[in-house]
Each structure stands twice: as structure tokens, then as C-alpha cells.
Enzyme design. Structure first.
Site, PDB file in Angstrom:
ATOM      1  N   CYS A   2       0.838  -1.197   0.000  1.00  0.00           N
ATOM      2  CA  CYS A   2       0.000   0.000   0.000  1.00  0.00           C
ATOM      3  C   CYS A   2       0.876   1.251   0.000  1.00  0.00           C
ATOM      4  O   CYS A   2       2.002   1.236   0.472  1.00  0.00           O
ATOM      5  CB  CYS A   2      -0.962   0.063   1.182  1.00  0.00           C
ATOM      6  SG  CYS A   2      -2.045  -1.344   1.368  1.00  0.00           S
ATOM      7  N   ARG A  27       5.484  -0.840  -4.168  1.00  0.00           N
ATOM      8  CA  ARG A  27       5.034  -1.351  -2.880  1.00  0.00           C
ATOM      9  C   ARG A  27       3.955  -2.417  -3.024  1.00  0.00           C
ATOM     10  O   ARG A  27       3.642  -3.121  -2.070  1.00  0.00           O
ATOM     11  CB  ARG A  27       4.507  -0.195  -2.018  1.00  0.00           C
ATOM     12  CG  ARG A  27       5.576   0.806  -1.641  1.00  0.00           C
ATOM     13  CD  ARG A  27       5.004   1.959  -0.852  1.00  0.00           C
ATOM     14  NE  ARG A  27       4.518   1.543   0.455  1.00  0.00           N
ATOM     15  CZ  ARG A  27       5.263   1.389   1.537  1.00  0.00           C
ATOM     16  NH1 ARG A  27       6.553   1.620   1.471  1.00  0.00           N
ATOM     17  NH2 ARG A  27       4.726   1.018   2.679  1.00  0.00           N
ATOM     18  N   TRP A  74      -3.429  -2.592  -1.301  1.00  0.00           N
ATOM     19  CA  TRP A  74      -3.201  -4.030  -1.427  1.00  0.00           C
ATOM     20  C   TRP A  74      -4.234  -4.700  -0.526  1.00  0.00           C
ATOM     21  O   TRP A  74      -4.246  -4.490   0.680  1.00  0.00           O
ATOM     22  CB  TRP A  74      -1.782  -4.373  -0.977  1.00  0.00           C
ATOM     23  CG  TRP A  74      -1.337  -5.772  -1.260  1.00  0.00           C
ATOM     24  CD1 TRP A  74      -0.844  -6.270  -2.420  1.00  0.00           C
ATOM     25  CD2 TRP A  74      -1.318  -6.864  -0.321  1.00  0.00           C
ATOM     26  NE1 TRP A  74      -0.522  -7.598  -2.272  1.00  0.00           N
ATOM     27  CE2 TRP A  74      -0.802  -7.988  -0.998  1.00  0.00           C
ATOM     28  CE3 TRP A  74      -1.695  -6.991   1.021  1.00  0.00           C
ATOM     29  CZ2 TRP A  74      -0.646  -9.221  -0.376  1.00  0.00           C
ATOM     30  CZ3 TRP A  74      -1.545  -8.225   1.635  1.00  0.00           C
ATOM     31  CH2 TRP A  74      -1.013  -9.322   0.933  1.00  0.00           C
ATOM     32  N   ASN A  98      -2.944   2.653   5.593  1.00  0.00           N
ATOM     33  CA  ASN A  98      -2.171   1.424   5.428  1.00  0.00           C
ATOM     34  C   ASN A  98      -2.196   0.669   6.745  1.00  0.00           C
ATOM     35  O   ASN A  98      -2.085   1.279   7.811  1.00  0.00           O
ATOM     36  CB  ASN A  98      -0.710   1.733   5.080  1.00  0.00           C
ATOM     37  CG  ASN A  98      -0.550   2.338   3.710  1.00  0.00           C
ATOM     38  OD1 ASN A  98      -1.480   2.367   2.909  1.00  0.00           O
ATOM     39  ND2 ASN A  98       0.641   2.850   3.432  1.00  0.00           N
ATOM     40  N   GLY A  99      -2.285  -0.645   6.683  1.00  0.00           N
ATOM     41  CA  GLY A  99      -2.282  -1.448   7.902  1.00  0.00           C
ATOM     42  C   GLY A  99      -3.583  -2.205   8.091  1.00  0.00           C
ATOM     43  O   GLY A  99      -4.359  -2.398   7.147  1.00  0.00           O
ATOM     44  N   GLU A 482      17.232 -18.843  -2.834  1.00  0.00           N
ATOM     45  CA  GLU A 482      17.005 -17.502  -3.362  1.00  0.00           C
ATOM     46  C   GLU A 482      16.765 -17.524  -4.867  1.00  0.00           C
ATOM     47  O   GLU A 482      15.892 -16.820  -5.380  1.00  0.00           O
ATOM     48  CB  GLU A 482      18.209 -16.607  -3.022  1.00  0.00           C
ATOM     49  CG  GLU A 482      18.191 -15.233  -3.642  1.00  0.00           C
ATOM     50  CD  GLU A 482      17.035 -14.350  -3.170  1.00  0.00           C
ATOM     51  OE1 GLU A 482      16.846 -13.286  -3.774  1.00  0.00           O
ATOM     52  OE2 GLU A 482      16.328 -14.743  -2.223  1.00  0.00           O
ATOM     53  N   LYS A 486      13.377 -16.175  -6.687  1.00  0.00           N
ATOM     54  CA  LYS A 486      13.365 -15.145  -7.727  1.00  0.00           C
ATOM     55  C   LYS A 486      12.585 -15.615  -8.952  1.00  0.00           C
ATOM     56  O   LYS A 486      11.801 -14.859  -9.523  1.00  0.00           O
ATOM     57  CB  LYS A 486      14.802 -14.785  -8.142  1.00  0.00           C
ATOM     58  CG  LYS A 486      15.520 -13.897  -7.172  1.00  0.00           C
ATOM     59  CD  LYS A 486      14.904 -12.501  -7.125  1.00  0.00           C
ATOM     60  CE  LYS A 486      15.214 -11.811  -5.821  1.00  0.00           C
ATOM     61  NZ  LYS A 486      14.456 -12.304  -4.669  1.00  0.00           N
ATOM     62  N   GLU A 489       8.808 -15.763  -8.181  1.00  0.00           N
ATOM     63  CA  GLU A 489       8.240 -14.441  -7.935  1.00  0.00           C
ATOM     64  C   GLU A 489       7.879 -13.718  -9.229  1.00  0.00           C
ATOM     65  O   GLU A 489       6.808 -13.118  -9.332  1.00  0.00           O
ATOM     66  CB  GLU A 489       9.247 -13.562  -7.173  1.00  0.00           C
ATOM     67  CG  GLU A 489       9.296 -13.790  -5.685  1.00  0.00           C
ATOM     68  CD  GLU A 489      10.274 -12.841  -5.012  1.00  0.00           C
ATOM     69  OE1 GLU A 489       9.929 -12.293  -3.959  1.00  0.00           O
ATOM     70  OE2 GLU A 489      11.388 -12.640  -5.537  1.00  0.00           O
ATOM     71  N   HIS A 505      16.077 -37.612  -0.984  1.00  0.00           N
ATOM     72  CA  HIS A 505      15.063 -37.859   0.038  1.00  0.00           C
ATOM     73  C   HIS A 505      13.717 -37.268  -0.368  1.00  0.00           C
ATOM     74  O   HIS A 505      12.985 -36.726   0.466  1.00  0.00           O
ATOM     75  CB  HIS A 505      15.525 -37.285   1.379  1.00  0.00           C
ATOM     76  CG  HIS A 505      16.783 -37.898   1.886  1.00  0.00           C
ATOM     77  ND1 HIS A 505      16.817 -39.106   2.558  1.00  0.00           N
ATOM     78  CD2 HIS A 505      18.078 -37.487   1.782  1.00  0.00           C
ATOM     79  CE1 HIS A 505      18.071 -39.404   2.858  1.00  0.00           C
ATOM     80  NE2 HIS A 505      18.847 -38.444   2.411  1.00  0.00           N
ATOM     81  N   LYS A 604       6.309  -4.801  -2.035  1.00  0.00           N
ATOM     82  CA  LYS A 604       7.712  -4.570  -1.705  1.00  0.00           C
ATOM     83  C   LYS A 604       7.937  -4.547  -0.202  1.00  0.00           C
ATOM     84  O   LYS A 604       8.855  -5.158   0.310  1.00  0.00           O
ATOM     85  CB  LYS A 604       8.155  -3.234  -2.324  1.00  0.00           C
ATOM     86  CG  LYS A 604       9.637  -2.929  -2.115  1.00  0.00           C
ATOM     87  CD  LYS A 604      10.502  -3.932  -2.845  1.00  0.00           C
ATOM     88  CE  LYS A 604      11.969  -3.645  -2.670  1.00  0.00           C
ATOM     89  NZ  LYS A 604      12.790  -4.707  -3.274  1.00  0.00           N
TER      90      LYS A 604
END
Length: 609
Positions: A2, A27, A74, A98-99, A482, A486, A489, A505, A604
Site C-alpha cells: 500500500c 510497494r 493491497w 495502510n495497515g 534464493e 526469484k 516471484e 530424500h 515490496k
């Protein structure tokens, strides 16, 4: 996640607010809106989806006025829709937020019992009604906001305007960031610095539990009880161009290319090769305090958690202190044991990550000393820490972190030497040898980035794949995690990272000719074992992409494709193996045509739990 923008001054504000929202797109959001007071009434324009839709709505319904607020939402409470988009208005009061209001259901029932009519499913609309009630009763706007917030449980950053006091905005913060930008005869409000940089570099960051009354002449800070707060402005050294693409197709690609420079910035002034030591301006741990540390927890989320896993290996090796790496979202819910003399290291790009902030507070409440690795000055995590290592990555706009991750690993590498020297586990000669290698890293990463065309050619072969497996050992296992993150995402291809020794395994059951496997096989202590894992993959028909050291020609006969990296000491390998995985994810996503900088459903700065 947001974004908030606000403006009060002499200029027409709609275009200014829209431009500010564009600079906060990174964001993450799924709807947007702007409100402006035109001298007679407040008008609101909102839309679902990207800002291009809001731009179209504004052309159909232009807004006038020099006082306004804007928001990118968001979704948390209520689906993405125009009625759920911010700003929300009740009577003369208009709010962006926001929140999360955690007690929204109880407050909603209470307000409805007094005749409030809700037009959305959001928790935010509750704030507009609470404030309206007090304004309608004759309260000043700032008092109405203050009284409303006394009723609210949860996290918030809010900006409020009222047609009853059309010369000001009122803002308040609790666990979500807000910054005031000070211009000449005009004042700005935003969730993050890039939104105000084109207009001013003089800013004031709100701290937890603070309120600001913002007028064209400046600002006045108080706490939520009304007590005055004094804080001088800071001058931001970023230039607006640092938050722009600079000729690159995407911010992510620009930020990958910026890594050598920001690594040099993170090292600058901290390394003494002569003394074989590291100095941090904002870390006050002396030799006695370091020697007393009995355990280290590293708390982080997502990419920062992967940096923490690398940091664990580096710190344990150099300082011989046991290190646990926790997903911050799990830390406080497992009733953690925090012995005396525990150091908690919080790793966060934004410094506002809600789960990491909560874990930090839990550790601190249990007696731990807190050191943060953070990119944003005056962020919540930085302010609540005893010691801070700033990473100097500059603004990172792409949602998928690249340069922030690289500088987090680098900061943890320096911290490992710092701790090792003060505990006596790393003598001057050994520290000097390691630091001599560390200061070469920016140049080596730059050399690796110049090989991007090689990675793009590999990416072209795999854009139709539906699943990837990433494998690594030792310090390269977190890099496998990582790399997989990436890819998933930004390309929306399913990918999993595994410790190479764990492949047998379970994951080996998935391997066939349709499963590309990326294996990190730089020369080092794990080379032979990892090469064996590579052969096991090939025996099952997998197409193998090997990330291997320069000069290693044995790997050529085993892998379908080989991406070379400079040969370095094992503790430094993550800095080189990271780059091709960033580029592989970028080029696969770009070739597939996905939204590289703003992947769906992601934000973000994750400021809600």
C-alpha cells in the site's frame, strides 16, 4: 505494501498525487484512488487495477484543488474493487490508511448501532466514521483523529483531510511508515521517500505513536496523547534519478547492474586492511560485550531470510558463536528460548517488515540485544534496535529484491569479521586475508554482470518449463533457495530450492526430461558431492544448468548448460553465484512477458502480518 501520498500547498494537486503514487507502485497494490478538496467539497476518484486505470478515470472526472490525498491499496479486508479502494469518506472526513484495524468487527457493529452506513467491506472505512462522529460533534480534526485512534487496535499509517478544516492534513503512524516532505510554501506526505524526491530532499520521518498536522507552511508533531514532539528535518542524499529506470528496460535489471556500486558503498569507510578489522559507526558492541554473546538469532522474511542463512555460516565460521536463523513470522509464536547474552539480528530491506519488527520486539522483551541490518534510515526496525548496520543499497524499486539482498549478505560478512576479531577467533592476519578478498567483490560482481548475454541465451531454452529444481550445498544452499524464489516471484514458474544432499530424500521422484535442474557447483569443499548429485539428475533425464567456476571443464560433459562464475574462496561464493540466478529469473520472466517489477499479489514492503 500500500502507498499513501498527500499534498497541501498552492498548486493543483491531482497530478502531483498521481505522480507520487506512480513512484510508490513498487510497494504492491490492486486498486488506487485520489481525493481533492476543491474549495467547496471533497471529490474522490477510484479505480481497480493498475494506475493506468486511475489515469483514465481522472481524465473522465478531473479533480481540482490544492489539498489532497491518494492511495494504492493491497487488499486485506474485502476484495479488490472500486468500492473497497481508498480514499474512504464519511461526511466531511476523507481517509487513506495502510495497515489493519484488528478490532474492526466490534467497531463496525458499534458504529452501525449509532446509524453509520458503510459502503465498503474494508476496515479502513471504520476510521472515517469514527473521525466523522467527533468532527460532527465540534472537535478539531487533529483531536478527532487522536480520539478515534484511541479506539483502534492494530497497525496503521493514516492521512486525513476534512472539508471543515481545508488548510491541513492530519497524519499518524503505528507500525507503517510515513514521511513528511518539506518544500517552499508546500508540504508533502508519503509512505516512502521516492514519492517526494522530485520536490524536496528535506524530510521528517514519523516515529511510532506519533501524529503530524501538515500545512503548506510546515508541520507540527505530537504523540497520541497530544504532547509535543520535536524533530529536525533530515536531508536525503538520493537523487530522483536513482529512483528512475535510467535507460534500463526494468527497475530489476537496473538494480542488478547497480550491485557493484552499492556493494562498494556498503564497504566504504568500514574496512581497515592495515588493522585487519571492521568498523561500524552505529554499532556500540565492544570487545567485552561481544565476548559475552552466547547465542545469536537472525530473524528475517523471504529474501532477507536467505541472506540470514548465509550470515549464519559466515558468523559461525569466523566468530564461533552458535547462530539460529528464524523466519520472523514464526519466531514469536514458538515461545522461543532467549538465554542471557543473546544477540538478535533483524534483517530487513525496508525496516518496516511487520513480522520482523514483531520478532525484534519479542526478542527485546525477553532480554536480547538487537542489531539490525537495514537499508532505510529512520525506519521502525532501525529506530528500535540497539545497534544498526545500514546497507547503503539506495532505493530498491523492483519488488523482487536484488541489490538489497547482496548488500545484506555483505553486511553480515563484515559483521562476521567484526565479531571474530573481538572474540579472538579471527586473528589480524586471517581477518586481513578475508577482507582483502571482500574488497575485491564489487569488481568481481561487475565482471559477472558483464556475462549477462550468456545467461540470456540459457534462459531462452527454458521459458516453456513449468517446474524448476535448484540445488546447492553449504553457503550455496541459501542461494539455491534464493534463485528458486526469484524465478517463482517474477516468472510465475513453480520452482523449489533444496540442499543438494536432500535431493535423494524426495525431490528426485519429480526429476525427468521436463524438469530443468539448476545446480550450484563452484569449486570448493562440496564440489565432488555436488557433482555426484548432478550426475544423478542427468541419469534421470533432467536438463541440468550448472553454475560452475571458471576453468572447470569437467562439468561441461555433465551439464546441458554451464554458466561460469569467477573462482573465489568458499565464503565469498554466494556473492558470485547469486548474480546468474538473478539474471536467469529476470530473462525468463522478460521473455515470458510477465510484469517483472510488479509481480502479481506481491508487495515490496510487507507491513501487515
Amino acid at each position: 505494501m500500500c502507498g499513501i501520498v498527500g499534498y497541501v500547498g498552492p498548486r493543483e494537486c491531482a497530478d502531483l498525487l498521481f505522480a507520487g503514487l506512480e513512484r510508490l507502485e513498487y510497494r504492491g497494490y490492486d486498486s488506487a484512488g485520489i481525493a481533492a478538496f476543491d474549495g467547496a467539497r471533497t471529490q474522490v476518484v477510484r479505480s481497480v487495477g493498475k494506475l493506468v486505470n486511475l489515469a483514465s478515470a481522472l481524465r473522465s472526472q478531473p479533480l481540482r484543488g490544492s489539498l489532497g490525498i491518494g492511495h494504492t491499496r493491497w487488499a486485506t479486508h474485502g476484495r479488490p474493487s472500486e468500492e473497497n479502494a481508498h480514499p474512504h469518506t464519511a461526511g466531511p472526513v476523507t481517509v487513506v490508511h495502510n495497515g489493519i484495524v484488528e478490532n474492526h468487527l466490534d467497531l463496525r457493529r458499534e458504529l452501525e448501532s449509532r446509524g453509520a452506513v458503510f459502503k465498503s467491506e474494508t476496515d479502513t472505512e471504520i476510521l472515517s466514521h469514527l473521525i466523522r462522529e467527533r468532527v460532527d460533534a465540534g472537535a478539531k480534526l487533529e483531536d478527532a483523529v487522536r480520539e478515534a485512534l484511541q479506539r483502534v487496535e492494530g497497525s496503521y499509517a493514516i492521512a486525513v483531510l476534512s472539508s471543515t478544516e481545508p488548510d491541513k492534513l492530519v497524519a499518524a503512524k503505528n507500525a507503517s511508515p510515513l514521511v513528511i516532505g518539506l518544500g517552499e510554501g508546500e508540504t508533502f506526505l508519503a509512505s516512502d521517500v521516492p514519492a517526494v524526491l522530485p520536490h524536496t530532499r528535506r524530510v521528517v520521518f514519523l516515529h511510532e505513536g506519533e501524529m503530524a498536522v501538515v500545512t503548506r507552511d510546515g508541520y507540527r508533531l505530537t504523540d497520541l496523547r497530544g504532547g509535543p514532539v520535536q524533530r529536525a528535518p533530515k536531508t536525503i542524499t538520493w537523487t530522483p534519478s536513482q529512483a528512475e529506470k535510467g535507460g534500463y528496460k526494468h527497475f530489476m535489471l537496473k538494480e542488478i547492474h547497480e550491485q557493484p556500486r552499492v556493494m562498494a558503498d556498503t564497504l566504504r569507510g568500514r574496512v581497515s586492511l592495515e588493522k585487519g578489522d571492521v568498523h561500524f559507526d552505529d554499532v556500540s558492541l565492544d570487545e567485552e560485550a561481544v565476548r559475552k554473546i552466547s547465542r545469536i538469532y537472525i530473524g528475517a522474511c523471504g529474501t532477507a531470510w536467505h541472506a540470514g542463512l548465509v550470515g549464519k555460516a559466515l558468523i559461525e565460521q569466523a566468530a564461533r558463536i552458535p547462530v539460529e536463523v528464524d523466519l520472523a513470522s514464526e519466531f514469536r509464536y514458538r515461545d522461543p528460548i532467549v538465554p542471557e547474552n543473546t544477540l538478535f539480528i533483524a534483517v530487513s530491506q525496508s525496516g518496516e517488515t511487520a513480522d520482523t519488527l514483531a520478532a525484534l520486539r519479542e526478542a527485546k522483551a525477553r532480554g536480547a540485544r538487537v542489531l539490525s541490518v537495514c537499508n532505510v534510515i529512520e525506519s521502525s526496525i532501525a529506530r528500535e534496535s540497539d545497534d544498526i548496520i545500514y546497507t547503503h543499497a539506495g532505493p530498491e524499486i523492483g519488488v523482487a529484491s536484488t541489490k538489497a539482498f547482496m548488500t545484506q549478505m555483505l553486511a553480515l560478512q563484515l559483521l562476521a569479521v567484526f565479531l571474530g576479531r573481538r572474540r579472538g577467533t579471527l586473528d589480524r592476519a586471517a581477518a586481513r586475508e578475508r577482507l582483502e578478498q571482500v574488497v575485491q567483490l564489487p569488481g568481481l560482481v561487475e565482471e559477472q554482470i558483464k556475462r549477462a548475454a550468456e545467461v540470456e541465451r540459457v534462459a531462452q531454452k527454458y521459458i516453456t518449463a513449468r517446474d524448476f529444481l535448484y540445488l546447492g550445498r553449504g553457503v550455496n544452499f541459501p542461494i539455491a533457495l534464493e534463485g528458486a524464489l526469484k524465478l517463482k516471484e517474477i516468472s510465475y514458474i513453480h520452482a523449489e530450492g533444496y540442499a543438494a544432499g536432500e535431493m535423494k530424500h524426495g525431490p528426485i521422484a519429480l526429476i525427468d526430461e521436463n524438469m530443468p535442474v539448476v545446480i550450484l557447483t563452484p569449486r570448493g569443499s562440496h564440489y565432488e558431492k555436488t557433482a555426484s548429485n548432478l550426475q544423478e539428475c542427468r541419469a534421470r533425464g533432467a536438463r541440468v544448468i550448472a553454475v560452475a567456476s571458471d576453468g572447470d571443464h569437467e562439468i561441461d560433459a555433465l551439464a546441458s548448460d554451464v554458466i561460469r562464475v569467477p573462482r573465489v574462496a568458499e565464503p565469498l561464493q554466494p556473492f558470485l553465484t547469486t548474480v546468474p540466478l538473478q539474471l536467469l529469473a529476470y530473462h525468463v520472466a522478460d521473455l515470458k512477458g510477465t510484469d517483472v517489477d510488479q509481480p502479481r499479489n506481491l508487495a515490496k514492503s510487507v507491513t501487515v502480518e
